[in-house]
Design an enzyme around this catalytic site. Structure first.
Site, PDB file in Angstrom:
ATOM      1  N   LYS A 188       0.856  -1.192   0.000  1.00  0.00           N
ATOM      2  CA  LYS A 188       0.000   0.000   0.000  1.00  0.00           C
ATOM      3  C   LYS A 188       0.887   1.236   0.000  1.00  0.00           C
ATOM      4  O   LYS A 188       1.776   1.386   0.849  1.00  0.00           O
ATOM      5  CB  LYS A 188      -0.850  -0.029   1.268  1.00  0.00           C
ATOM      6  CG  LYS A 188      -2.268   0.414   1.084  1.00  0.00           C
ATOM      7  CD  LYS A 188      -2.962   0.282   2.428  1.00  0.00           C
ATOM      8  CE  LYS A 188      -4.410   0.577   2.366  1.00  0.00           C
ATOM      9  NZ  LYS A 188      -4.991   0.692   3.703  1.00  0.00           N
TER      10      LYS A 188
HETATM   11  C1  E4P Z   1      -8.396   1.456   3.623  1.00  0.00           C
HETATM   12  O1  E4P Z   1      -7.577   0.721   3.153  1.00  0.00           O
HETATM   13  C2  E4P Z   1      -8.240   2.205   4.883  1.00  0.00           C
HETATM   14  O2  E4P Z   1      -7.493   1.415   5.765  1.00  0.00           O
HETATM   15  C3  E4P Z   1      -9.558   2.479   5.563  1.00  0.00           C
HETATM   16  O3  E4P Z   1     -10.651   2.060   4.798  1.00  0.00           O
HETATM   17  C4  E4P Z   1      -9.692   3.812   6.173  1.00  0.00           C
HETATM   18  O4  E4P Z   1     -10.938   3.908   6.804  1.00  0.00           O
HETATM   19  P1  E4P Z   1     -11.298   5.043   7.852  1.00  0.00           P
HETATM   20  O5  E4P Z   1     -11.535   6.307   7.095  1.00  0.00           O
HETATM   21  O6  E4P Z   1     -12.544   4.558   8.522  1.00  0.00           O
HETATM   22  O7  E4P Z   1     -10.124   5.157   8.794  1.00  0.00           O
END
Ligand code: E4P
Length: 218
Positions: free
Chosen positions: A83
């Site tokens: 990522k």
């Molecule tokens: C995605 O890969 C992120 O980890 C995640 O969906 C972020 O979500 P949040 O906005 O609830 O922290």
């Protein structure tokens, strides 16, 4: 449509895997820190359980170091997806890693322009953050719909991984929009099972069954 769990909790992942609907997992530095366990050990354990794509996020902010971190993560397990943040440096690293065959999930995407760049750079996934846009008064779903449409127009192979989902309606809307993947917290997955008419209907069936004489219950 694939379902990923957005968590670093081994217990939550085991539970979801046992349901038979889990295709992958996304983590981020905040989720890893919440669990308080070593990063590498956590990612390797998740990969073992899920046997599907598991996103592990780099900490570096320059392309060179991002690539080094990414190559190390990719060596831990064949299911690791690296990522990277959707920044200029992230984009450079995305291009280079994708050419090496290392799958990349470009995170923190908040615009269709960013998603177009990710597709051009060969990213395996783009993660538009739906809930965080809603939080600041923008319609997050509009972004998902735009990206899905743009990718269809040009037959881009990058998968739309709808992220930052906050409730079951987000999942339905993403499915209607044609997002390839929805990543959600365990709470949202749990909510998807629930319907009061299912509970009431089942209770009534069982109550009526009890009215049947014991000898006829065979
Ligand atoms: C995605 O890969 C992120 O980890 C995640 O969906 C972020 O979500 P949040 O906005 O609830 O922290």
């Amino acid at each position: 449509m694939k379902f990923f769990l957005d968590t670093a909790s081994i217990n939550e992942i085991r539970e979801a895997a046992a349901l038979g609907v889990l295709d992958g997992v996304t983590t981020n530095p905040s989720l890893i820190a919440k669990e308080g366990k070593p990063f590498k050990q956590t990612i390797v354990e998740i990969c073992k359980i899920v046997q599907g794509p598991v996103s592990a996020e780099v900490i570096a902010t320059d392309a060179g170091t991002m690539c080094k971190e990414a190559q190390e993560y990719a060596s831990w397990d064949k299911h690791v997806v690296v990522k990277l943040p959707t920044t200029r440096e992230g984009m450079k690293a995305c291009k280079c890693l994708s050419e090496q065959g290392i799958p990349v999930n470009m995170t923190l995407c908040f615009s269709a322009n960013q998603a177009l760049l990710v597709a051009k750079a060969g990213g395996a996934y783009v993660s538009p953050f739906l809930g965080r846009l809603d939080d600041i008064g923008h319609v997050g779903m509009d972004l998902i719909r735009q990206i899905v449409q743009i990718y269809k127009n040009y037959d881009f192979k990058t998968q739309v991984l709808a992220a930052s989902l906050r409730h079951p309606l987000h999942v339905i809307d993403c499915a209607l929009a044609g997002a390839h993947v929805a990543t959600m917290p365990a709470k949202v997955l749990d909510q998807m099972f629930k319907h009061p008419l299912t509970d009431v209907g089942l209770a009534n069936f069982l109550k009526d069954w009890e009215k049947l004489p014991k000898e006829s219950q065979k």
